[in-house]
Design an enzyme around this catalytic site. Structure first.
Site, short mmCIF file in Angstrom:
data_model
loop_
_atom_site.label_atom_id
_atom_site.label_comp_id
_atom_site.label_asym_id
_atom_site.label_seq_id
_atom_site.Cartn_x
_atom_site.Cartn_y
_atom_site.Cartn_z
N GLY A 1 -0.54 -1.52 8.83
CA GLY A 1 -0.10 -0.14 8.60
C GLY A 1 0.78 0.40 9.72
O GLY A 1 0.67 0.02 10.88
N HIS B 1 23.23 2.22 13.12
CA HIS B 1 24.39 3.03 13.49
C HIS B 1 24.97 2.50 14.80
O HIS B 1 24.26 1.96 15.65
CB HIS B 1 23.98 4.49 13.66
CG HIS B 1 23.38 5.08 12.43
ND1 HIS B 1 24.14 5.66 11.43
CD2 HIS B 1 22.09 5.17 12.02
CE1 HIS B 1 23.34 6.07 10.46
NE2 HIS B 1 22.10 5.80 10.79
N ASN C 1 0.83 -1.20 0.00
CA ASN C 1 0.00 0.00 0.00
C ASN C 1 0.87 1.25 0.00
O ASN C 1 2.11 1.18 -0.02
CB ASN C 1 -0.95 -0.03 1.20
CG ASN C 1 -2.29 0.62 0.90
OD1 ASN C 1 -2.35 1.65 0.24
ND2 ASN C 1 -3.35 0.02 1.40
N ARG D 1 -0.41 -14.18 19.94
CA ARG D 1 -0.94 -15.54 19.95
C ARG D 1 -0.52 -16.27 18.69
O ARG D 1 -0.06 -15.66 17.71
CB ARG D 1 -2.45 -15.55 20.09
CG ARG D 1 -3.22 -15.01 18.88
CD ARG D 1 -4.71 -15.19 19.11
NE ARG D 1 -5.52 -14.69 18.01
CZ ARG D 1 -5.84 -15.39 16.91
NH1 ARG D 1 -5.38 -16.64 16.76
NH2 ARG D 1 -6.60 -14.87 15.96
#
Length: 210
Positions: A142, A115, A85, A183
């Site tokens: 997302g 780093h 997406n 789970r």
């Protein structure tokens, strides 16, 4: 031409980014993503052609929704039936390898770059990158952040907003910061979604036969 820092970068060892440019200039990948992000989203053919220049793909069954951002655009490989997406970041100083049937939600970040924890060494511009691997049949929600060196196991789900700092086993749901196993995914999940699938197709058939 071989370049010491580029080889160090891909090996997961310390390197200096400014000394990689001669062997592997990131500007080409960034220019391609600029073109992708300025293309009308309805022009899917052009977008797909441009995306194919920044990702190695198993077949023609892949899609990344603009906008998309890369560091190099040279070290990303995706499998069959890949969907990503919008607004995702592939910080590909090392390899990002994604399997078949993977779905990536919006604003997901793949960070292979890291780093040193010692400030003096960090201030010398030394950095490192570790590969990220996503196995088959994974769903990444997302706003997930995946950190260097992580492998996400097959069939697993990463809940929205998770920060994945270590490997994810097969067949689990993880979430949180840092991400932890919530789970396992098992037979109860399969039975539930098989019932819902059957209901969908039954109702669709009834609708079409009205």
């Amino acid at each position: 031409m071989e370049n010491f820092d580029y080889l160090q970068m891909l090996a997961g060892e310390l390197y200096i980014a400014r000394d990689v440019a001669e062997a592997c200039d990131p500007r080409e990948g960034r220019e391609i993503t600029r073109q992708i992000n300025q293309t009308n989203r309805n022009d899917r053919e052009k977008i797909k052609r441009l995306v194919g220049k920044i990702v190695a793909h198993k077949d023609d069954n892949y899609w990344i929704t603009p906008p998309v951002y890369v560091d190099y655009g040279k070290h990303i490989t995706v499998g069959s039936n890949f969907y990503c997406n919008l607004d995702c970041i592939f910080l590909d100083v090392n390899k990002i390898t994604i399997g078949d049937n993977v779905m990536v939600g919006p604003r997901v970040s793949f960070y292979t770059a890291g780093h040193p924890t010692d400030a003096e060494i960090r201030n010398e511009a030394l950095e490192f990158g570790l590969p990220i691997t996503v196995k088959d049949n994974v769903w990444i929600g997302g706003n997930v952040v995946i950190l260097p060196g992580v492998t996400i196991g097959k069939n697993s789900i990463v809940a929205a907003g998770a920060v994945v700092t270590k490997d994810v086993p097969d067949n689990v749901i993880v979430g949180g910061n840092p991400a932890r196993v919530i789970r396992e995914i098992g037979e109860a999940d399969k039975a539930k979604w098989e019932r819902m699938k059957d209901t969908y197709y039954r109702k669709k058939k009834e609708f079409e036969e009205r």
